[in-house]
Design a protein around this motif. Structure first.
Motif, PDB file in Angstrom:
ATOM      1  N   MET A  29      31.324  55.140  55.861  1.00  0.00           N
ATOM      2  CA  MET A  29      31.294  57.424  55.920  1.00  0.00           C
ATOM      3  C   MET A  29      32.798  57.597  55.611  1.00  0.00           C
ATOM      4  N   LYS A  30      33.084  58.337  55.452  1.00  0.00           N
ATOM      5  CA  LYS A  30      34.463  59.249  54.798  1.00  0.00           C
ATOM      6  C   LYS A  30      35.459  59.960  55.529  1.00  0.00           C
ATOM      7  N   SER A  31      36.194  59.794  55.761  1.00  0.00           N
ATOM      8  CA  SER A  31      37.038  60.188  56.399  1.00  0.00           C
ATOM      9  C   SER A  31      38.669  61.177  55.791  1.00  0.00           C
ATOM     10  N   GLN A  32      39.082  62.367  56.991  1.00  0.00           N
ATOM     11  CA  GLN A  32      39.968  63.138  55.948  1.00  0.00           C
ATOM     12  C   GLN A  32      40.498  63.373  56.939  1.00  0.00           C
ATOM     13  N   ASP A  33      42.635  62.557  56.117  1.00  0.00           N
ATOM     14  CA  ASP A  33      43.517  63.501  56.966  1.00  0.00           C
ATOM     15  C   ASP A  33      43.635  64.403  57.184  1.00  0.00           C
ATOM     16  N   THR A  34      43.854  65.533  58.730  1.00  0.00           N
ATOM     17  CA  THR A  34      43.384  66.773  59.094  1.00  0.00           C
ATOM     18  C   THR A  34      44.842  66.608  59.843  1.00  0.00           C
ATOM     19  N   PRO A  35      45.409  67.618  59.990  1.00  0.00           N
ATOM     20  CA  PRO A  35      46.273  68.240  60.415  1.00  0.00           C
ATOM     21  C   PRO A  35      46.576  68.718  62.135  1.00  0.00           C
ATOM     22  N   PHE A  36      46.494  68.967  63.264  1.00  0.00           N
ATOM     23  CA  PHE A  36      46.940  69.136  64.577  1.00  0.00           C
ATOM     24  C   PHE A  36      48.097  70.539  64.653  1.00  0.00           C
ATOM     25  N   GLU A  37      47.350  71.368  65.254  1.00  0.00           N
ATOM     26  CA  GLU A  37      48.944  72.524  65.229  1.00  0.00           C
ATOM     27  C   GLU A  37      48.090  72.982  66.763  1.00  0.00           C
ATOM     28  N   GLY A  38      49.564  73.071  67.470  1.00  0.00           N
ATOM     29  CA  GLY A  38      49.526  73.416  68.195  1.00  0.00           C
ATOM     30  C   GLY A  38      49.053  72.184  70.418  1.00  0.00           C
ATOM     31  N   GLY A  39      49.093  72.548  70.767  1.00  0.00           N
ATOM     32  CA  GLY A  39      49.472  71.586  72.303  1.00  0.00           C
ATOM     33  C   GLY A  39      50.083  70.458  72.209  1.00  0.00           C
ATOM     34  N   PRO A  40      50.027  68.864  72.404  1.00  0.00           N
ATOM     35  CA  PRO A  40      50.765  68.175  72.527  1.00  0.00           C
ATOM     36  C   PRO A  40      49.853  67.394  71.300  1.00  0.00           C
ATOM     37  N   MET A  41      49.565  67.699  70.294  1.00  0.00           N
ATOM     38  CA  MET A  41      48.851  66.692  69.693  1.00  0.00           C
ATOM     39  C   MET A  41      49.570  67.974  67.804  1.00  0.00           C
TER      40      MET A  41
ATOM     41  N   MET B 169      36.792  61.506  61.045  1.00  0.00           N
ATOM     42  CA  MET B 169      35.374  61.798  60.302  1.00  0.00           C
ATOM     43  C   MET B 169      34.234  62.285  59.416  1.00  0.00           C
ATOM     44  N   LEU B 170      33.728  62.651  58.299  1.00  0.00           N
ATOM     45  CA  LEU B 170      33.261  63.870  58.179  1.00  0.00           C
ATOM     46  C   LEU B 170      32.158  63.669  58.266  1.00  0.00           C
ATOM     47  N   GLY B 171      31.156  64.444  58.513  1.00  0.00           N
ATOM     48  CA  GLY B 171      29.342  64.748  58.912  1.00  0.00           C
ATOM     49  C   GLY B 171      29.474  64.648  57.203  1.00  0.00           C
ATOM     50  N   PRO B 172      27.692  65.257  57.920  1.00  0.00           N
ATOM     51  CA  PRO B 172      27.252  64.880  56.059  1.00  0.00           C
ATOM     52  C   PRO B 172      26.844  65.880  55.558  1.00  0.00           C
ATOM     53  N   THR B 173      28.065  66.499  55.781  1.00  0.00           N
ATOM     54  CA  THR B 173      28.151  68.080  54.594  1.00  0.00           C
ATOM     55  C   THR B 173      29.577  67.638  54.002  1.00  0.00           C
ATOM     56  N   GLY B 174      30.039  67.191  55.041  1.00  0.00           N
ATOM     57  CA  GLY B 174      31.230  66.643  54.251  1.00  0.00           C
ATOM     58  C   GLY B 174      32.096  67.388  55.421  1.00  0.00           C
ATOM     59  N   HIS B 175      32.074  68.396  55.794  1.00  0.00           N
ATOM     60  CA  HIS B 175      33.654  68.765  56.829  1.00  0.00           C
ATOM     61  C   HIS B 175      33.401  68.128  58.070  1.00  0.00           C
ATOM     62  N   PRO B 176      34.663  68.282  58.505  1.00  0.00           N
ATOM     63  CA  PRO B 176      35.340  67.984  60.207  1.00  0.00           C
ATOM     64  C   PRO B 176      33.887  68.256  61.146  1.00  0.00           C
ATOM     65  N   PRO B 177      34.049  67.559  62.467  1.00  0.00           N
ATOM     66  CA  PRO B 177      33.192  68.875  63.703  1.00  0.00           C
ATOM     67  C   PRO B 177      33.657  69.522  63.603  1.00  0.00           C
ATOM     68  N   LYS B 178      33.280  70.827  64.156  1.00  0.00           N
ATOM     69  CA  LYS B 178      34.212  72.091  64.420  1.00  0.00           C
ATOM     70  C   LYS B 178      34.873  72.029  65.113  1.00  0.00           C
ATOM     71  N   THR B 179      34.394  71.255  66.889  1.00  0.00           N
ATOM     72  CA  THR B 179      35.499  70.732  67.469  1.00  0.00           C
ATOM     73  C   THR B 179      35.828  69.687  67.958  1.00  0.00           C
ATOM     74  N   TYR B 180      37.224  68.711  68.346  1.00  0.00           N
ATOM     75  CA  TYR B 180      37.890  67.948  68.168  1.00  0.00           C
ATOM     76  C   TYR B 180      38.025  67.807  69.979  1.00  0.00           C
ATOM     77  N   ARG B 181      37.026  66.544  70.232  1.00  0.00           N
ATOM     78  CA  ARG B 181      37.912  66.574  71.953  1.00  0.00           C
ATOM     79  C   ARG B 181      38.803  64.913  71.719  1.00  0.00           C
ATOM     80  N   ILE B 182      40.334  65.188  72.887  1.00  0.00           N
ATOM     81  CA  ILE B 182      40.933  64.240  72.906  1.00  0.00           C
ATOM     82  C   ILE B 182      40.795  64.037  74.275  1.00  0.00           C
ATOM     83  N   PRO B 183      39.880  62.459  74.678  1.00  0.00           N
ATOM     84  CA  PRO B 183      40.543  62.922  76.618  1.00  0.00           C
ATOM     85  C   PRO B 183      41.827  61.518  76.832  1.00  0.00           C
TER      86      PRO B 183
END
Length: 104
Positions: free
Chosen positions: A1-13, A21-35
């Motif tokens: 699977m493909k991945s893309q370097d994606t920046p994070f804004e706000g919060g601890p990250m 990781m990109l989905g089948p449409t070539g977009h990253p997921p709408k939400t990203y959860r970090i435990p």
């Protein structure tokens, strides 16, 4: 699977760039959860980031990429919302099936 370097804004990250990781449409997921584990051994805290456009092209207004923005007030609870799902609160009682005596 493909991945893309994606920046994070706000919060601890804030300011970090992670491969996502990109989905089948070539977009990253709408939400990203970090435990984040609790240092005292309690339940983990969940950091929620929402996907937003990074920028738009001048002429056609196309999205030029994605970034994640911190969402401290996540109310989705991690569940998918389908258009045909029942609402969370029960609807008001329907009117009785009897015909109105004044009209009939």
């Amino acid at each position: 699977m493909k991945s893309q370097d994606t920046p994070f804004e706000g919060g601890p990250m804030d300011g970090r760039v992670l491969p996502v990781m990109l989905g089948p449409t070539g977009h990253p997921p709408k939400t990203y959860r970090i435990p984040v584990p609790d240092p005292d051994g309690g339940p983990a805290t969940m950091l929620v980031y929402r996907r937003v456009p990074r920028g738009h092209s001048r002429r056609l207004g196309l999205i030029q990429g994605w970034k994640y923005q911190y969402d401290p007030d996540d109310t989705s609870g991690g569940r998918l919302r389908w258009p045909w799902s029942k609402p969370a609160t029960p609807p008001a009682a329907p009117p009785s099936g009897k015909p109105d005596e004044a009209n009939g």
